[in-house]
Motif scaffolding. Structure first.
Motif, mmCIF file in Angstrom:
data_model
loop_
_atom_site.group_PDB
_atom_site.id
_atom_site.type_symbol
_atom_site.label_atom_id
_atom_site.label_comp_id
_atom_site.label_asym_id
_atom_site.label_seq_id
_atom_site.Cartn_x
_atom_site.Cartn_y
_atom_site.Cartn_z
ATOM 1 N N GLN A 221 -8.017 79.606 -91.566
ATOM 2 C CA GLN A 221 -7.088 78.679 -92.493
ATOM 3 C C GLN A 221 -6.414 79.180 -93.611
ATOM 4 O O GLN A 221 -5.348 78.832 -94.118
ATOM 5 C CB GLN A 221 -7.864 77.325 -92.508
ATOM 6 C CG GLN A 221 -8.377 76.626 -91.548
ATOM 7 C CD GLN A 221 -7.351 76.097 -90.462
ATOM 8 O OE1 GLN A 221 -6.105 76.104 -90.802
ATOM 9 N NE2 GLN A 221 -7.454 75.606 -89.317
ATOM 10 N N ARG A 230 -3.303 77.164 -86.101
ATOM 11 C CA ARG A 230 -3.900 76.538 -86.958
ATOM 12 C C ARG A 230 -4.548 75.292 -86.540
ATOM 13 O O ARG A 230 -5.688 74.992 -86.668
ATOM 14 C CB ARG A 230 -3.020 76.483 -88.460
ATOM 15 C CG ARG A 230 -3.933 75.781 -89.403
ATOM 16 C CD ARG A 230 -2.828 75.770 -90.434
ATOM 17 N NE ARG A 230 -2.128 76.792 -91.016
ATOM 18 C CZ ARG A 230 -2.821 78.098 -91.825
ATOM 19 N NH1 ARG A 230 -4.005 77.860 -92.334
ATOM 20 N NH2 ARG A 230 -2.106 78.999 -92.191
ATOM 21 N N TYR A 236 -9.567 72.432 -88.602
ATOM 22 C CA TYR A 236 -8.389 72.034 -89.384
ATOM 23 C C TYR A 236 -8.422 70.378 -89.558
ATOM 24 O O TYR A 236 -7.918 69.866 -90.530
ATOM 25 C CB TYR A 236 -7.229 72.417 -88.777
ATOM 26 C CG TYR A 236 -5.908 72.092 -89.378
ATOM 27 C CD1 TYR A 236 -5.880 72.602 -90.526
ATOM 28 C CD2 TYR A 236 -5.048 70.980 -89.070
ATOM 29 C CE1 TYR A 236 -4.445 72.514 -91.444
ATOM 30 C CE2 TYR A 236 -3.865 70.658 -89.905
ATOM 31 C CZ TYR A 236 -3.692 71.367 -91.045
ATOM 32 O OH TYR A 236 -2.508 71.097 -92.044
ATOM 33 N N SER A 257 -5.262 67.333 -84.598
ATOM 34 C CA SER A 257 -6.699 68.269 -85.038
ATOM 35 C C SER A 257 -7.845 67.376 -84.460
ATOM 36 O O SER A 257 -8.842 68.008 -83.910
ATOM 37 C CB SER A 257 -6.586 68.465 -86.367
ATOM 38 O OG SER A 257 -6.506 67.379 -87.225
ATOM 39 N N ASP A 408 -2.523 76.183 -95.938
ATOM 40 C CA ASP A 408 -2.460 74.578 -95.266
ATOM 41 C C ASP A 408 -1.676 73.755 -95.728
ATOM 42 O O ASP A 408 -1.666 72.543 -95.443
ATOM 43 C CB ASP A 408 -4.010 74.267 -95.355
ATOM 44 C CG ASP A 408 -4.724 74.039 -96.866
ATOM 45 O OD1 ASP A 408 -3.781 74.354 -97.750
ATOM 46 O OD2 ASP A 408 -5.520 73.674 -96.937
#
Length: 453
Positions: A221, A230, A236, A257, A408
């Motif tokens: 990440q 990602r 995540y 996610s 991120d």
């Protein structure tokens, strides 16, 4: 004539799954290390939040850390950030990473199978017992941090990731929902722990599988990966909950996610189950390391990563050529939004005439490396000039910010003048000095396409 007598046959029946589950749960809770973890999870977060809230230095490098003096709802979010990085991977390692391997080391498989008479029920009982203990530990983290924050600071509104104020009730709901969503990646790590425990047999290395997996995902990440890859990693989900604290809420990344994490949990658990039920327990040298490791362990997870990456890339593109999700338009929009909300907060602190975001007409111009670098992607060389208008003022106001944007999408903005707006840490209010909300602030750029420009 002779009579023959036959003894009645006794039917052997498998032990019901609930009884096996209670037995395995008692075994887990009886371990001193598990009891110690339960005590720590139900006490340590509250003490930490209460202690930090009384200190002069706050963990401003953590999202919501700079607001721990302002509201008790910031503390649970700081704890959640730490738990996602370190605590929850370690908890899953201790609880799920050794649940099968310990039976190999103790040589108790034959006794268990003779008693239970069903490998399937035994696997289900061990998996459910591990899940129960993990849920108990997570509940302790939530309850302790919430109680500690509210007791030390109070039930005050919370500043969201876009600078708007969440009421106490809205903040409470978002905090609890964020913690609930964190269960999904925790389950994924626990499933990897079960898989490692089954595969590695007597070796205690199964304990390291969830922790090492979490470290690898954290390192990934930090890299400038495409957004699709990602989001295809279950880790995540430990950071994508921040979209719940924007107005309007941005649940897109979180939903993706969470779904990915649950898929990882299902695939890893299924792989562990298939390996376990096919194991030859009559072989005393059997330690679980077989050719099936590749077939049922590595290949399904690699295939899941590839398929989920492709699915996210098609269904939820990032909106930029590099695929990293950080574009100039998104940065400018997010900085403008946060600045407008926080400017209103500063106005209230200084008892100035009230203004609205529409009155301010905030706009932002950002570049990288003094215009020498393509303005997209993460980096610490972003510079933004914010412009706003006050009703009746002859000229617009401007403020400069230096930005550090992580992979991120987290933005850390540092004010660079003028001193009357963002040049000092404190502002002078009618009740004394107070932290200046415009001096430094955090923001969160949505990596998926696309924020309005």
């Amino acid at each position: 004539m002779t009579a023959t007598m036959t003894e009645p046959r006794t039917r052997t029946r498998s032990v019901p799954t609930p009884r096996v589950y209670r037995f395995e749960l008692v075994k887990l809770v009886s371990q001193w290390r598990v009891r110690l973890l339960v005590l720590a999870c139900w006490a340590a977060p509250g003490l930490f939040v209460a202690a930090v809230a009384q200190q002069g230095v706050l963990p401003s490098d953590t999202l919501f850390g700079r607001w721990m003096h302002a509201t008790g709802w910031a503390g649970p979010l700081v704890v959640l950030g730490f738990a996602g990085s370190w605590a929850l991977p370690l908890l899953t390692s201790v609880v799920a990473g050794d649940v099968f391997a310990s039976e190999d080391r103790l040589g108790t498989w034959r006794h268990l199978l003779v008693t239970v008479r069903s490998p399937r029920r035994l696997f289900a009982a061990k998996a459910l017992a591990s899940l129960t203990v993990l849920v108990l530990l997570v509940l302790g983290l939530v309850a302790s941090s919430v109680v500690g924050g509210l007791a030390a600071v109070g039930d005050e509104p919370l500043v969201g990731v876009d600078g708007h104020l969440l009421s106490s009730s809205d903040a409470a709901g978002a905090v609890l929902l964020a913690w609930a969503c964190a269960l999904a990646p925790t389950l994924a790590l626990a499933a990897l722990g079960l898989l490692g425990s089954v595969l590695l047999g007597r070796s205690p290395m199964g304990l390291l599988v969830p922790a090492l997996s979490a470290v690898v995902m954290q390192l990934a990440q930090m890299l400038p990966l495409p957004v699709a890859l990602r989001l295809a990693l279950p880790g995540y989900a430990f950071v994508s909950w921040n979209g719940l604290f924007a107005d309007p809420s941005r649940p897109g990344e979180l939903l993706v996610s969470v779904a990915v994490s649950l898929l990882w949990a299902a695939v890893a658990t299924t792989a562990a189950y298939l390996i376990f039920v096919r194991r030859d327990f009559t072989n005393g040298a059997e330690d679980g390391v077989r050719r099936r490791t590749l077939t049922y362990g590595v290949l399904p997870l690699a295939g899941l990563l590839a398929l989920s990456t492709a699915a996210v890339a098609v269904a939820a593109p990032s909106g930029d050529e590099g695929g990293e999700g950080v574009t100039q338009a998104k940065v400018q929009h997010e900085v403008s939004t946060v600045f407008a909300h926080l400017y209103r907060l500063q106005t209230q602190q200084l008892n100035r005439p009230a203004v609205t975001e529409a009155d301010l007409q905030v706009s932002t111009a950002c570049d990288r490396g003094d215009g020498q670098v393509d303005p997209q992607g993460p980096g610490n060389d972003w510079r933004c000039v914010v412009t706003w208008h006050l009703p009746g003022a002859p000229a617009p106001g401007t403020a400069v910010y230096q930005l550090n944007i992580t992979s991120d999408g987290r933005v850390m903005a540092d004010g660079d003048g003028p001193k009357e707006v963002n040049g000092y840490f404190l502002v002078h209010t009618s009740v004394g000095d107070a932290p200046n909300p415009l001096w430094q602030f955090d923001a969160q750029i949505p990596l998926l396409a696309a924020s309005p420009s």
